[in-house]
Enzyme design. Structure first.
Site, PDB file in Angstrom:
ATOM      1  CG  HIS A 130       3.102   5.683  -6.569  1.00  0.00           C
ATOM      2  ND1 HIS A 130       4.354   6.244  -6.776  1.00  0.00           N
ATOM      3  CD2 HIS A 130       3.284   4.731  -5.594  1.00  0.00           C
ATOM      4  CE1 HIS A 130       5.225   5.665  -5.981  1.00  0.00           C
ATOM      5  NE2 HIS A 130       4.609   4.749  -5.249  1.00  0.00           N
ATOM      6  CD  GLU A 131       1.184   2.159  -3.917  1.00  0.00           C
ATOM      7  OE1 GLU A 131       1.797   1.094  -4.116  1.00  0.00           O
ATOM      8  OE2 GLU A 131       1.649   3.082  -3.220  1.00  0.00           O
ATOM      9  CG  HIS A 134       5.215   0.290  -6.975  1.00  0.00           C
ATOM     10  ND1 HIS A 134       6.556   0.572  -7.131  1.00  0.00           N
ATOM     11  CD2 HIS A 134       4.757   1.154  -6.025  1.00  0.00           C
ATOM     12  CE1 HIS A 134       6.902   1.556  -6.317  1.00  0.00           C
ATOM     13  NE2 HIS A 134       5.827   1.923  -5.638  1.00  0.00           N
ATOM     14  CD  GLU A 207       8.307   4.117  -3.576  1.00  0.00           C
ATOM     15  OE1 GLU A 207       7.350   4.867  -3.874  1.00  0.00           O
ATOM     16  OE2 GLU A 207       8.149   2.929  -3.247  1.00  0.00           O
TER      17      GLU A 207
END
Length: 283
Positions: A130-131, A134, A207
């Site tokens: 997930h990070e 980004h 997100e």
């Protein structure tokens, strides 16, 4: 699109400083504000990630110190064609994580000590994916600038309140100071709300996008969904003390509460994120 958002936020910060400079200091104040804006834009672009890391006392870690996370990140970055980011650990038991930096070549990923203790290997991989989502989506600069802009708005409101209380830079009578003080107090209350609304405009969609990117990268959306559910539950028990100006950086909103507070959350509801990942609200 994220490059456009970043540019727009930098322009907004410049115009905001010029407005405040002219309002409280006239032409001289505007000149000072312009110089401050140039310095802030430079600092924001090149050092916003370091500011966020320093704020939470993040400590850099090596592969030898954190082999478990390094192995996962090396595998994921190779899969996504990304450079290896710098790795940091935040000295707090509250489970959370964030990514920051101006581009993939200057990215950093920070994990709290609590998240390393809480998640199993699959769940940790989901969070790191997930990070890195980004980073891959190039929204880390936008979020870092938003954090700095939010802090600048709040700081300017406080300075404006003090200036109004003392009649600004041009003096003024007691009545003027009283009226200015009321205006400054209103500014002090509304400015943090404005800062939060700016962050809301960019945070919730990013997100969802990072969740989707992370799940696609690992091929295991259930692991990320389990991680989000755990993080939501445990972050309530051990809340992270975070600044409202950069709460949107984290994978789970620090000090997330219900009621009116949830309306200004920089994150979408965790149940909705889980539902988008696996088709239901709970794992």
């Amino acid at each position: 699109m994220n490059t456009f958002k970043s540019t727009l936020l930098l322009v907004a910060m410049t115009l905001l400083l010029l407005f405040f400079g002219e309002h409280f200091g006239g032409q001289n104040g505007m000149v000072i504000a312009l110089l401050v804006a140039i310095a802030m834009n430079f600092t924001t672009y090149f050092f916003s990630d370091k500011i966020a890391l320093a704020m939470y006392r993040a400590q850099p870690v090596t592969r030898e110190q954190l082999p478990r996370a390094y192995a996962v990140v090396e595998r994921l970055t190779a899969r996504q064609g990304l450079p290896m980011p710098k790795m940091y650990v935040l000295p707090t038991e509250s489970p959370n994580a964030f990514a920051t930096g101006r581009n993939p070549r200057h990215a950093s990923v920070a994990l709290t000590h609590g998240i390393l203790e809480l998640l199993d290997d699959e769940e940790l991989e989901g969070v790191l994916a997930h990070e890195l989502g980004h980073v891959k989506n190039r929204d880390i600069l936008t979020s870092s600038i938003a954090a700095t802009l939010g802090g600048a708005i709040t700081l300017l409101a406080r300075l404006g309140w003090f200036a109004s209380m003392f009649g600004g830079y041009g003096g003024g009578g007691r009545r003027d100071r009283g009226n200015g003080g009321l205006a400054g107090l209103l500014m002090l209350v509304l400015a943090p709300i404005a800062a939060t609304l700016i962050q809301l405009a960019i945070s919730r969609s990013r997100e969802y996008e990072a969740d989707a990117t992370g799940a696609h990268t690992t091929g295991n959306p259930y692991a990320l969904a389990r991680a989000l559910q755990k993080l939501e539950d445990y972050s309530r028990r051990i809340p992270l003390q975070a600044s409202p100006s950069n709460a949107h950086l984290f994978i789970i909103a620090p000090l997330l509460g219900g009621g009116i507070g949830s309306l200004f959350s920089t994150h979408p509801p965790t149940k909705e994120r889980i539902r988008r990942l696996i088709g239901r609200d709970l794992v």
